[in-house]
Write a protein that holds these residues in place. Structure first.
Motif, mmCIF file in Angstrom:
data_model
loop_
_atom_site.group_PDB
_atom_site.id
_atom_site.type_symbol
_atom_site.label_atom_id
_atom_site.label_comp_id
_atom_site.label_asym_id
_atom_site.label_seq_id
_atom_site.Cartn_x
_atom_site.Cartn_y
_atom_site.Cartn_z
ATOM 1 N N TRP A 242 0.811 -1.199 0.000
ATOM 2 C CA TRP A 242 0.000 0.000 0.000
ATOM 3 C C TRP A 242 0.856 1.265 0.000
ATOM 4 N N GLN A 243 0.251 2.351 -0.486
ATOM 5 C CA GLN A 243 0.912 3.648 -0.518
ATOM 6 C C GLN A 243 -0.130 4.727 -0.313
ATOM 7 N N ILE A 244 0.242 5.766 0.463
ATOM 8 C CA ILE A 244 -0.668 6.876 0.728
ATOM 9 C C ILE A 244 -0.170 8.107 -0.012
ATOM 10 N N THR A 245 -1.074 8.725 -0.752
ATOM 11 C CA THR A 245 -0.767 9.975 -1.450
ATOM 12 C C THR A 245 -1.287 11.133 -0.604
ATOM 13 N N GLU A 246 -0.400 12.037 -0.266
ATOM 14 C CA GLU A 246 -0.781 13.151 0.631
ATOM 15 C C GLU A 246 0.038 14.384 0.252
ATOM 16 N N SER A 247 -0.624 15.505 0.033
ATOM 17 C CA SER A 247 0.063 16.756 -0.317
ATOM 18 C C SER A 247 -0.644 17.920 0.365
ATOM 19 N N CYS A 248 -0.764 17.808 1.689
ATOM 20 C CA CYS A 248 -1.484 18.813 2.488
ATOM 21 C C CYS A 248 -0.491 19.501 3.414
ATOM 22 N N HIS A 256 4.252 6.548 4.770
ATOM 23 C CA HIS A 256 3.464 6.741 3.555
ATOM 24 C C HIS A 256 3.241 5.433 2.786
ATOM 25 N N SER A 257 3.912 4.377 3.185
ATOM 26 C CA SER A 257 3.778 3.110 2.459
ATOM 27 C C SER A 257 4.085 1.955 3.399
#
Length: 275
Positions: A242-248, A256-257
């Motif tokens: 799994w991988q999390i996309t976050e740009s906040c 993140h993974s």
């Protein structure tokens, strides 16, 4: 015009001998002379003679069937007996012909294969093909599928069951559902073609999340709210990468993974209210 019978039934075996002849009788039950004629334009049926006369006596007509080049199945034809001077012209005689041949019997019309993405191929399965009709069933299987192999693709049966090996190869297949329709046929079989449905499910990872919504509350100019935990788990087959996309700008996610083969992975969600 009087005649007997009104219906003829013939039965034969495909590629076998012709059925026995049958007799149609025609007579005049009225006055004068009946000059009868039979109209027949059927390539598998013959009537001899096709005309005659009667003043009361019965005339015999031989009705013959020739099954040469006929495939298995059901045939029918309607003979017309006429005399323009007869009070009840025309009259019809029905001729039915059944040509019996092989009948395809399959052990199962549906097959199911299950495999894990990136794993080994599922075990082979056996389809049996058998003739439950007459004569010889010369069967063939039409197959043009990249992940399915059929061995053998043809054979013959006079009643014995023929075994066909069905093999599924999942090489290069991603998780999902696949299906293919096999056609088993013999142009001489009475129920050709027959269909077998082959189903393949390639199992892969399935993402399970502890929650799909997180709420943070903080007071302006004070400290950041407490971190919260998101858990990620694979509830499917194989390994979930799994991988999390976050740009906040105000949200931080660590890590993140990750990967899970069934265990729970914890992800820390942090909020920074500064600014």
């Amino acid at each position: 015009i009087s005649f007997d019978p009104s219906t003829f039934s013939f039965t034969a075996e495909v590629d076998g001998t012709n059925p026995d002849d049958q007799i149609l009788t025609i007579s005049n039950v009225g006055m004068g002379t009946l000059n009868w004629q039979i109209t027949e334009t059927c390539d598998w049926l013959t009537v001899i003679p096709d005309n005659g006369s009667s003043t009361g006596e019965s005339d015999a007509v031989i009705v013959s069937v020739d099954i040469t080049n006929l495939s298995a199945g059901y045939y029918d034809y309607e003979l017309t007996i006429s005399d323009p001077c007869a009070m009840n012209t025309p009259q019809t005689v029905t001729v039915d012909l059944e040509v019996d041949g092989p009948i395809i019997e399959l052990s199962d019309p549906n097959f199911y294969f299950f495999a894990e993405e990136g794993g080994t191929n599922p075990d082979d399965q056996i389809l049996t093909v058998r003739n439950v009709g007459l004569g010889t069933l010369n069967w063939s299987i039409t197959e043009d599928c990249s992940w399915l192999t059929v061995i053998p693709t043809s054979g013959s049966s006079t009643g014995e069951a023929d075994a066909v090996i069905l093999s599924a190869d999942i090489t290069g297949l991603s998780a999902g559902y696949y299906n293919y329709k096999l056609a088993i046929s013999d142009p001489c079989a009475m129920n050709s073609p027959q269909t077998v449905f082959v189903n393949l499910e390639v199992l892969g990872p399935i993402i399970e999340l502890s929650d799909t919504s997180f709420d943070f509350i903080a007071e302006e100019g004070t400290i950041n709210p407490d971190d919260q935990i998101l858990t990620i788990r694979n509830v499917g087959a194989g390994i979930l990468n799994w991988q999390i996309t976050e740009s906040c700008s105000w949200l931080d996610v660590e890590p993140h993974s990750g990967s899970s083969s069934g265990e729970t992975n914890a992800v820390i969600l942090s909020v920074d209210i500064e600014g």
